[in-house]
Design a protein around this motif. Structure first.
Motif, PDB file in Angstrom:
ATOM      1  N   GLN A   1       0.869  -0.782  -0.275  1.00 38.60           N
ATOM      2  CA  GLN A   1      -0.066  -0.077  -0.094  1.00 38.60           C
ATOM      3  C   GLN A   1       0.720   1.656  -0.015  1.00 38.60           C
ATOM      4  O   GLN A   1       1.544   1.274   0.677  1.00 38.60           O
ATOM      5  N   TYR A  32      -0.726   2.951  -9.459  1.00 37.68           N
ATOM      6  CA  TYR A  32      -2.829   3.033  -9.037  1.00 37.68           C
ATOM      7  C   TYR A  32      -3.121   3.605 -10.109  1.00 37.68           C
ATOM      8  O   TYR A  32      -2.504   4.823  -9.969  1.00 37.68           O
ATOM      9  N   ASN A 103      -6.026  -3.074  -3.000  1.00 35.76           N
ATOM     10  CA  ASN A 103      -5.881  -2.594  -1.959  1.00 35.76           C
ATOM     11  C   ASN A 103      -6.219  -1.067  -2.819  1.00 35.76           C
ATOM     12  O   ASN A 103      -6.078  -0.667  -3.656  1.00 35.76           O
ATOM     13  N   SER A 104      -6.226  -0.376  -1.514  1.00 38.50           N
ATOM     14  CA  SER A 104      -6.432   1.124  -1.725  1.00 38.50           C
ATOM     15  C   SER A 104      -6.109   2.356  -0.762  1.00 38.50           C
ATOM     16  O   SER A 104      -6.446   0.953   1.028  1.00 38.50           O
ATOM     17  N   SER A 105      -6.248   3.296  -0.262  1.00 42.03           N
ATOM     18  CA  SER A 105      -5.359   4.308   0.675  1.00 42.03           C
ATOM     19  C   SER A 105      -5.890   5.594   0.248  1.00 42.03           C
ATOM     20  O   SER A 105      -6.715   5.739  -0.814  1.00 42.03           O
TER      21      SER A 105
END
Length: 116
Positions: A1, A32, A103-105
């Protein structure tokens, strides 16, 4: 991440401009899809703009089309949101989001206040 840190928020008069920046950690920034979202007081968080990996493709919420421009510099691990012709209704906390395959942030947000 990745970890994200937004900057550039502040107080501006209606009709003015601001440029937000979101700096990302890590070496995989270019993998991303990056987005900007915002949350006004008492409202849900909403999509503002998105930019794909190389920056060749972008999308915008209807409410900001023609006024906001999203861009990215993969060499600097940074995504920007240029906001022109700001309106009082653009007042919100603006969040940066990194969307990976699995995943993501989110960043911590930067506050934008537009006065009339």
């Amino acid at each position: 991440q990745v970890q994200l840190v937004e900057s550039g928020g502040g107080l501006v008069q209606a009709g003015g401009s601001l440029r937000l920046a979101c700096a990302a950690s890590g070496r995989t920034f270019s993998t991303y899809v990056m987005g900007w979202f915002r949350q006004a007081p008492g409202k849900e968080r909403e999509f503002v703009a998105r930019i794909w990996w190389s920056g060749g493709a972008t999308s915008y919420a209807e409410s900001v089309k023609g006024r906001f421009t999203i861009s990215r510099d993969n060499a600097r691990n940074t995504v920007y949101l240029q906001m022109n012709s700001l309106k009082v209704e653009d007042t919100a906390v603006y969040y940066c989001k990194a969307e990976g395959l699995d995943n993501s942030s989110w960043g911590q947000g930067t506050r934008v206040t537009v006065s009339s």
